[in-house]
Scaffold this motif. Structure first.
Motif, PDB file in Angstrom:
ATOM      1  N   HIS A   1      15.302 -31.593  22.769  1.00  0.00           N
ATOM      2  CA  HIS A   1      14.941 -30.154  23.420  1.00  0.00           C
ATOM      3  C   HIS A   1      13.661 -29.808  22.410  1.00  0.00           C
ATOM      4  O   HIS A   1      13.344 -30.395  21.273  1.00  0.00           O
ATOM      5  N   GLU A   2      13.109 -28.918  23.030  1.00  0.00           N
ATOM      6  CA  GLU A   2      11.754 -28.395  22.248  1.00  0.00           C
ATOM      7  C   GLU A   2      12.352 -26.934  21.745  1.00  0.00           C
ATOM      8  O   GLU A   2      13.045 -26.129  22.314  1.00  0.00           O
ATOM      9  N   PHE A   3      11.912 -26.927  20.275  1.00  0.00           N
ATOM     10  CA  PHE A   3      12.517 -25.608  19.618  1.00  0.00           C
ATOM     11  C   PHE A   3      11.320 -24.922  18.907  1.00  0.00           C
ATOM     12  O   PHE A   3      10.350 -25.834  18.537  1.00  0.00           O
ATOM     13  N   THR A   4      11.443 -23.865  18.882  1.00  0.00           N
ATOM     14  CA  THR A   4      10.501 -22.900  17.712  1.00  0.00           C
ATOM     15  C   THR A   4      11.002 -23.141  16.463  1.00  0.00           C
ATOM     16  O   THR A   4      12.159 -23.469  16.099  1.00  0.00           O
ATOM     17  N   VAL A   5      10.260 -22.629  15.471  1.00  0.00           N
ATOM     18  CA  VAL A   5      10.669 -22.677  14.071  1.00  0.00           C
ATOM     19  C   VAL A   5      11.983 -21.756  13.798  1.00  0.00           C
ATOM     20  O   VAL A   5      12.892 -22.290  13.110  1.00  0.00           O
ATOM     21  N   SER A   6      11.867 -20.677  14.419  1.00  0.00           N
ATOM     22  CA  SER A   6      12.980 -19.653  14.296  1.00  0.00           C
ATOM     23  C   SER A   6      14.549 -20.228  15.074  1.00  0.00           C
ATOM     24  O   SER A   6      15.631 -19.960  14.478  1.00  0.00           O
ATOM     25  N   GLU A   7      14.177 -20.777  16.075  1.00  0.00           N
ATOM     26  CA  GLU A   7      15.462 -21.472  16.524  1.00  0.00           C
ATOM     27  C   GLU A   7      15.849 -22.661  15.702  1.00  0.00           C
ATOM     28  O   GLU A   7      17.035 -22.902  15.799  1.00  0.00           O
ATOM     29  N   LEU A   8      14.881 -23.513  15.135  1.00  0.00           N
ATOM     30  CA  LEU A   8      15.487 -24.559  14.304  1.00  0.00           C
ATOM     31  C   LEU A   8      16.134 -23.864  13.089  1.00  0.00           C
ATOM     32  O   LEU A   8      17.174 -24.492  12.679  1.00  0.00           O
ATOM     33  N   VAL A   9      15.917 -22.883  12.613  1.00  0.00           N
ATOM     34  CA  VAL A   9      16.327 -22.214  11.416  1.00  0.00           C
ATOM     35  C   VAL A   9      17.896 -21.791  11.616  1.00  0.00           C
ATOM     36  O   VAL A   9      18.639 -21.932  11.071  1.00  0.00           O
ATOM     37  N   SER A  10      17.890 -21.324  13.030  1.00  0.00           N
ATOM     38  CA  SER A  10      19.160 -20.775  13.529  1.00  0.00           C
ATOM     39  C   SER A  10      20.385 -22.082  13.654  1.00  0.00           C
ATOM     40  O   SER A  10      21.343 -21.903  13.364  1.00  0.00           O
TER      41      SER A  10
ATOM     42  N   SER B   1      21.714 -45.512  13.657  1.00  0.00           N
ATOM     43  CA  SER B   1      22.456 -45.452  12.244  1.00  0.00           C
ATOM     44  C   SER B   1      23.183 -44.083  12.208  1.00  0.00           C
ATOM     45  O   SER B   1      23.787 -44.021  11.277  1.00  0.00           O
ATOM     46  N   LEU B   2      22.420 -43.228  12.854  1.00  0.00           N
ATOM     47  CA  LEU B   2      22.939 -41.764  12.597  1.00  0.00           C
ATOM     48  C   LEU B   2      24.141 -41.297  13.477  1.00  0.00           C
ATOM     49  O   LEU B   2      24.579 -40.167  13.518  1.00  0.00           O
ATOM     50  N   SER B   3      24.571 -42.225  14.373  1.00  0.00           N
ATOM     51  CA  SER B   3      25.580 -41.864  15.349  1.00  0.00           C
ATOM     52  C   SER B   3      26.797 -41.214  14.933  1.00  0.00           C
ATOM     53  O   SER B   3      27.475 -40.486  15.473  1.00  0.00           O
ATOM     54  N   ASP B   4      27.102 -41.621  13.712  1.00  0.00           N
ATOM     55  CA  ASP B   4      28.493 -41.176  13.126  1.00  0.00           C
ATOM     56  C   ASP B   4      28.241 -40.088  12.258  1.00  0.00           C
ATOM     57  O   ASP B   4      29.274 -39.625  11.360  1.00  0.00           O
ATOM     58  N   ALA B   5      27.325 -39.613  12.090  1.00  0.00           N
ATOM     59  CA  ALA B   5      26.882 -38.337  11.181  1.00  0.00           C
ATOM     60  C   ALA B   5      27.728 -37.117  11.565  1.00  0.00           C
ATOM     61  O   ALA B   5      27.561 -36.799  12.589  1.00  0.00           O
ATOM     62  N   VAL B   6      28.421 -36.250  10.453  1.00  0.00           N
ATOM     63  CA  VAL B   6      29.014 -35.320  10.948  1.00  0.00           C
ATOM     64  C   VAL B   6      28.040 -34.126  11.310  1.00  0.00           C
ATOM     65  O   VAL B   6      28.700 -33.305  12.571  1.00  0.00           O
ATOM     66  N   TRP B   7      26.875 -33.912  10.913  1.00  0.00           N
ATOM     67  CA  TRP B   7      26.283 -32.891  11.377  1.00  0.00           C
ATOM     68  C   TRP B   7      25.569 -32.912  12.637  1.00  0.00           C
ATOM     69  O   TRP B   7      25.100 -32.084  13.446  1.00  0.00           O
ATOM     70  N   ILE B   8      25.590 -34.091  13.409  1.00  0.00           N
ATOM     71  CA  ILE B   8      25.122 -34.376  14.715  1.00  0.00           C
ATOM     72  C   ILE B   8      25.968 -33.198  15.732  1.00  0.00           C
ATOM     73  O   ILE B   8      25.164 -32.609  16.604  1.00  0.00           O
ATOM     74  N   GLY B   9      27.321 -33.443  15.511  1.00  0.00           N
ATOM     75  CA  GLY B   9      27.782 -32.756  16.614  1.00  0.00           C
ATOM     76  C   GLY B   9      27.673 -31.005  16.205  1.00  0.00           C
ATOM     77  O   GLY B   9      27.749 -30.133  17.157  1.00  0.00           O
ATOM     78  N   GLU B  10      27.700 -30.776  15.003  1.00  0.00           N
ATOM     79  CA  GLU B  10      27.657 -29.311  14.727  1.00  0.00           C
ATOM     80  C   GLU B  10      26.246 -28.492  14.983  1.00  0.00           C
ATOM     81  O   GLU B  10      25.944 -27.512  15.490  1.00  0.00           O
ATOM     82  N   ASP B  11      25.047 -29.587  14.764  1.00  0.00           N
ATOM     83  CA  ASP B  11      24.120 -29.154  15.224  1.00  0.00           C
ATOM     84  C   ASP B  11      23.461 -28.939  16.629  1.00  0.00           C
ATOM     85  O   ASP B  11      22.996 -28.090  17.051  1.00  0.00           O
ATOM     86  N   ALA B  12      24.386 -29.895  17.398  1.00  0.00           N
ATOM     87  CA  ALA B  12      24.292 -29.727  18.936  1.00  0.00           C
ATOM     88  C   ALA B  12      25.095 -28.690  19.265  1.00  0.00           C
ATOM     89  O   ALA B  12      24.536 -28.117  20.510  1.00  0.00           O
ATOM     90  N   GLU B  13      26.135 -28.323  18.720  1.00  0.00           N
ATOM     91  CA  GLU B  13      26.812 -27.096  19.290  1.00  0.00           C
ATOM     92  C   GLU B  13      26.017 -25.943  19.052  1.00  0.00           C
ATOM     93  O   GLU B  13      25.970 -24.876  19.919  1.00  0.00           O
TER      94      GLU B  13
ATOM     95  N   ALA C   1      22.872 -25.725  18.538  1.00  0.00           N
ATOM     96  CA  ALA C   1      21.661 -25.947  19.470  1.00  0.00           C
ATOM     97  C   ALA C   1      21.769 -25.644  20.919  1.00  0.00           C
ATOM     98  O   ALA C   1      21.023 -24.838  21.542  1.00  0.00           O
ATOM     99  N   GLY C   2      23.002 -25.804  21.477  1.00  0.00           N
ATOM    100  CA  GLY C   2      23.366 -25.147  22.643  1.00  0.00           C
ATOM    101  C   GLY C   2      23.543 -23.804  22.870  1.00  0.00           C
ATOM    102  O   GLY C   2      23.335 -22.971  23.790  1.00  0.00           O
TER     103      GLY C   2
END
Length: 326
Positions: free
Chosen positions: A30-39, A92-104, A106-107
């Motif tokens: 997705h496309e994000f702003t800086v403030s959205e990435l901070v969140s 190689s990052l498919s099992d990284a713990v932060w992927i699911g947390e960041d995706a949630e 981001a949603g």
């Protein structure tokens, strides 16, 4: 060490930070702003901005300015080596713990963005048409549809006048041949069309077009045919200049309005052959598949009512993909 090698090493280094990998993973989707990435990342804005600067310098991300807001997205035009490097890294990052947390998170950010957009349009629905025209101009209503034209077409703008239509169509097609009988009109068109290298201005009569047989893929007669003394001859010439399967489109007056417009305005107009339902028939010009479409009147316009008509020269079209004829 060559410049290309240094660039690739720099790109390797820019992927050596987990937070930058988190940013790229988000920006790939997705496309994000800086403030959205901070969140989403739950990092200080200064940290996010620093990482984005590194990624932008190494051409991993692209930036888009919208007013005072800057949006970031993974660069879509990565060269093959960088694209493959990112593909392997992402796998190689498919099992990284932060992927699911960041995706949630981001949603949630994207849901809030959709809610703000929905609220804006709900509040402005009554005045949206005026606001859109004020922001983007009236051409924004229809101009993007020209992108559906075949980029390999040669289009004839017959009765081109000052070149308004040719200017609109030129970016979307291979070539526009704009024809008008008036040197003064063509002079104005030349000024308007300066810089459009694919527009050919020609002086000539519509009844004897300066065109070879089958030279055009499409012809347009925009508010022209009703001024012709012999419109049947004009249509015959348009048909002659069309390639087999080529399309012609014309917009002309249907009937005058009563508000300040004389019925006999303009030069004399010969009647085209009409069908029993009163529509103009393109068959005398060797055209078929005629369509007649009344246009919705503009309440602020003082001129006559308009209709659009399209017809095709019989034969196989040059292309068989979906097309828009205007």
């Amino acid at each position: 060490m060559g410049a290309t090698t240094r660039e690739m090493l720099s790109r390797f280094e820019s992927l050596g930070d987990e937070n930058r990998l988190r940013i790229l993973t988000l920006l790939e989707r997705h496309e994000f702003t800086v403030s959205e990435l901070v969140s989403v990342l739950q990092l200080p804005q200064s940290t996010v901005s620093r990482h984005l600067r590194v990624l932008a310098d190494d051409r991993w991300v692209r930036r888009r300015q919208d007013g005072k807001t800057r949006y970031y997205r993974l660069e879509g035009a990565l060269e093959p080596g960088a694209r493959e490097l990112w593909r392997l890294t992402a796998e190689s990052l498919s099992d990284a713990v932060w992927i699911g947390e960041d995706a949630e998170r981001a949603g949630s950010v994207l849901a809030r963005r959709r809610e703000r957009a929905a609220a804006f349009f709900s509040e402005t629905a009554g005045g949206w048409d005026a606001l859109r025209d004020d922001l983007f101009g009236r051409d924004a209503r229809f101009a993007p549809l020209f992108g559906l034209l075949d980029p390999e077409w040669v289009v004839g703008d017959l009765g081109a006048g000052t070149g308004t239509l040719a200017e609109t169509i030129a970016p979307f097609v291979k070539r526009v041949i704009a024809i008008d009988r008036s040197p003064e009109m063509l002079e104005a068109a030349a000024t308007r069309l300066e810089g459009h290298d694919n527009v050919d201005l020609r002086e000539g009569e519509l009844e004897t077009l300066p065109l070879a047989d089958g030279e055009l893929d499409m012809t347009v007669l925009m508010l022209v045919l009703h001024f012709a003394v012999d419109p049947g001859r004009v249509l015959a010439e348009a048909a002659r200049a069309l390639a087999p399967g080529g399309k012609t489109r014309r917009a002309r007056h249907a009937r005058p309005r009563t508000r300040g417009v004389p019925r006999d305005h303009g030069p004399p107009v010969a009647r085209l052959q009409r069908r029993p339902d009163g529509r103009v028939d393109g068959r005398p010009a060797g055209l078929d598949d005629y369509r007649h479409i009344p246009l919705a009147p503009d309440p602020n316009a003082s001129g006559p009512m308009l209709f659009a008509g399209t017809a095709r020269r019989p034969g196989e079209p040059r292309t068989t993909t979906g097309r828009l004829y205007i």
